[in-house]
Design an enzyme around this catalytic site. Structure first.
Site: not given
Length: 235
Positions: A125-126
């Site tokens: 996600q990052e």
């Protein structure tokens, strides 16, 4: 004709042949072999086209562009599809991107007691496993560490995967412990900062469910997306 708008026909021929060879290299086995058999016909076609230049020894950029377009359009559809599908930025699959950091992730997960699938989900996600990623806010590396957070965990180079994963997992572990194993709250704090979470009085995942609407929309989406990624990595 202006020299900046002309190309030596021999150079042009080589360029076109290289273009064809580059496209054929995407194929394998019998398909590649059969395409190679057609290279003689292609060379003959080039000689014919070059002859149509009137023997001037120059070919305009517009003519070259037109010819390049024609050779692309005349290619089999399967070759065209391959050419569109593979680009330098897509040459490494997601699976390869994940696997190259497996050792670092497992090491950090074991060291700090965080589930491996959760660490991978956060990285997905990052940064989507891009160790050189930089956010508009200045977060860096695989786990998108802010400079202050990174330096607090001894990071000297946030783009070094080992340092970044170790520090990011350590930080995530501290948050999970701070919130007594409530991983949803830990993720909210990882994204929005523990100060904001604490000011809202969110201490448990039940508190998070009740007050989720008070957190930034980005954080609301972040939690659900990370949990979804985690489920995929757990399969």
């Amino acid at each position: 004709m202006n020299s900046t708008n002309s190309i030596d026909p021999r150079v042009m021929k080589e360029l076109l042949q290289l273009q064809l060879m580059g496209k054929m290299s995407l194929l394998s086995g019998e398909t590649a072999a059969s395409s190679m058999d057609d290279s003689g016909d292609f060379s003959a076609l080039l000689d014919t086209i070059m002859g149509q230049s009137g023997g001037t020894g120059v070919t305009s950029q517009d003519t070259l562009s037109s010819m390049l377009g024609n050779t692309t359009n005349s290619m089999p559809s399967s070759l065209g599809a391959l050419n569109r599908a593979y680009t330098p930025l897509q040459s490494v699959s997601k699976a390869s991107s994940v696997s190259q950091f497996d050792g670092l992730i497992q090491e950090a997960s074991y060291k700090y007691g965080v589930d491996t699938s959760l660490v991978k989900a956060v990285i997905q996600q990052e940064s989507e496993f891009n160790h050189q990623a930089v956010s508009p806010a200045g977060a860096k590396g695989l786990m998108q560490l802010m400079d202050g957070t990174g330096s607090g965990f001894g990071v000297t180079n946030p783009f070094d995967p080992k340092q970044n994963v170790d520090a990011g997992t350590h930080f995530l572990s501290n948050l999970i412990k701070k919130y007594n194993g409530n991983e949803g709250v830990a993720l909210a704090a990882y994204n929005a900062g523990p100060g904001r979470v604490d000011r809202l009085g969110i201490k448990t995942d039940q508190d998070l469910a009740n007050k989720l609407h008070l957190l930034p929309r980005e954080t609301q989406g972040y939690i659900s997306k990370v949990m979804g990624h985690r489920q995929n990595f757990s399969l």
